[in-house]
Design an enzyme around this catalytic site. Structure first.
Site, PDB file in Angstrom:
ATOM      1  N   CYS A   1      12.107 -36.537 -14.834  1.00  0.00           N
ATOM      2  CA  CYS A   1      11.119 -35.967 -13.910  1.00  0.00           C
ATOM      3  C   CYS A   1       9.970 -36.927 -13.630  1.00  0.00           C
ATOM      4  CB  CYS A   1      10.595 -34.643 -14.458  1.00  0.00           C
ATOM      5  SG  CYS A   1      10.142 -34.685 -16.206  1.00  0.00           S
TER       6      CYS A   1
ATOM      7  N   HIS B   1       3.565 -32.748 -12.987  1.00  0.00           N
ATOM      8  CA  HIS B   1       3.224 -33.968 -13.715  1.00  0.00           C
ATOM      9  C   HIS B   1       2.289 -34.820 -12.864  1.00  0.00           C
ATOM     10  CE1 HIS B   1       6.120 -32.789 -16.561  1.00  0.00           C
ATOM     11  NE2 HIS B   1       7.080 -33.659 -16.336  1.00  0.00           N
TER      12      HIS B   1
END
Length: 344
Positions: A130, A242
């Site tokens: 990710c 994130h």
């Protein structure tokens, strides 16, 4: 005639997102299967407004399935992906099991879609980590413009990257802080509520963590093996999205204004960069969105041809589920696979 798609790991965070995104984007599927372990069989899952019954993985005949999106963890992928691929179903795997396999393409469609042709060797396509996915989306257009030599990245990663149990732990610890209750770390090595943990995945012999190594190795495979990259990956008490502080050194001159112009028009990127209070994107605002957001682009006065920027993206979407669906779309749009039912 549409495709038959199986989402393996359909009861997990990423599996549920994959089902939602397939429906949102109108993927040409006539049949969608929600697949999980025997323990989860019979539970409800949703493909848009359609309620699906979860079926057990070992009860699926993958010779009748066109695409399997797998988000069930590395152990399941290592056992099942080769079997599913051998049955003639293309596997798009979200685990780390096959990312560095030379016979398996590692794909971010905005960056290296042409590499997808290599899937035929094993019928497996790997989805990147990710934190890597959003990074290379931002780096690709800049690399094309000025050639990247070196990247230093510090990540601020949400707990959803570690699964539902990690999200539950942040929630319960946060409540305990306010109620003066006991805080007992279980999923994380230290307390996550109101804290930052510079440790994601296992430690390696050189002192880096596996998460940091993934970013280094995957960026080289996806973008350019000549790029030097060092990473420090930190878990923070955010549920979704994130963030990354990225410092880049280029071979050729590039100004902040030139970089902004490039990023403003780059696929998958959305530049939000005003030099004022709130003129940037935070993890909260990126949650539920598809874009890789770029903010705070500026020149680095300490390095020749250096830039620094802030990068934020929903790790469950672009970092995982969305990217797998985009890979499936590349397969379909390029005519690389045909529905088995149509062929029959």
């Amino acid at each position: 005639m549409g495709y038959t798609v199986a989402v393996v790991g359909a009861t997990g965070n990423v599996g549920r997102e994959a089902l939602d995104i397939l429906a949102e984007r109108g993927f040409p599927a006539d049949t969608v299967l929600a697949v999980a372990s025997r323990r989860s069989a019979g539970q409800d899952a949703y493909f848009g407004d359609t309620k699906l019954k979860v079926v057990a993985l070992d009860n699926v005949d993958f010779s009748k399935v066109d695409i399997a999106i797998m988000s069930a963890g590395g152990d399941i992928s290592r056992e099942w992906a080769p079997k599913i691929g051998a049955a003639g179903c293309v596997v798009i795997d979200n685990s780390s099991a096959f990312r560095m396999d030379s016979q398996v393409p590692l794909i971010v469609p905005e960056v290296n879609a042409d590499a997808i042709e290599g899937f035929r060797q094993k019928n497996i396509i790997a989805n990147p980590n990710c934190s890597t996915a959003q990074l290379v989306v931002a780096l690709k257009p800049l690399h094309d413009a000025a050639t990247i030599k070196r990247v230093v990245v510090s990540t601020y990663q949400s707990v959803s990257g570690a699964g539902k149990e990690a999200m539950d732990e942040l929630f319960s610890q946060t409540k305990s802080v306010f109620s003066v209750g006991e805080i007992k770390p279980e999923k994380f090595p230290k307390r996550i509520a109101f804290n930052a943990i510079p440790h994601i995945d296992v430690f390696m012999e050189d002192g880096y963590t596996k998460e940091e190594w993934k970013m280094m190795a995957e960026t080289k495979k996806i973008l350019d093996p000549k790029i030097k990259l060092t990473a420090t990956c930190v878990r923070i008490p955010v549920f979704v999205s994130h963030s990354e502080a990225v410092n880049v050194e280029f071979e050729n001159p590039i100004t902040a204004e030139e970089a902004k112009g490039i990023l403003r028009n780059a696929p998958g990127c959305l530049l939000i960069d005003k030099h004022e209070d709130g003129g940037y994107i935070t993890p909260h605002e990126a949650a539920g969105e598809d874009a890789t957001y770029i903010s705070r682009v500026r020149e680095d006065a300490t390095a020749e041809n250096g830039l620094t920027f802030w990068c934020v993206s929903d790790n469950l979407r672009k970092g995982a589920a969305l990217n797998t669906v985009q890979i499936a779309e590349v397969l379909v749009n390029r005519g690389l696979i045909e529905p088995k039912q149509a062929a029959a």
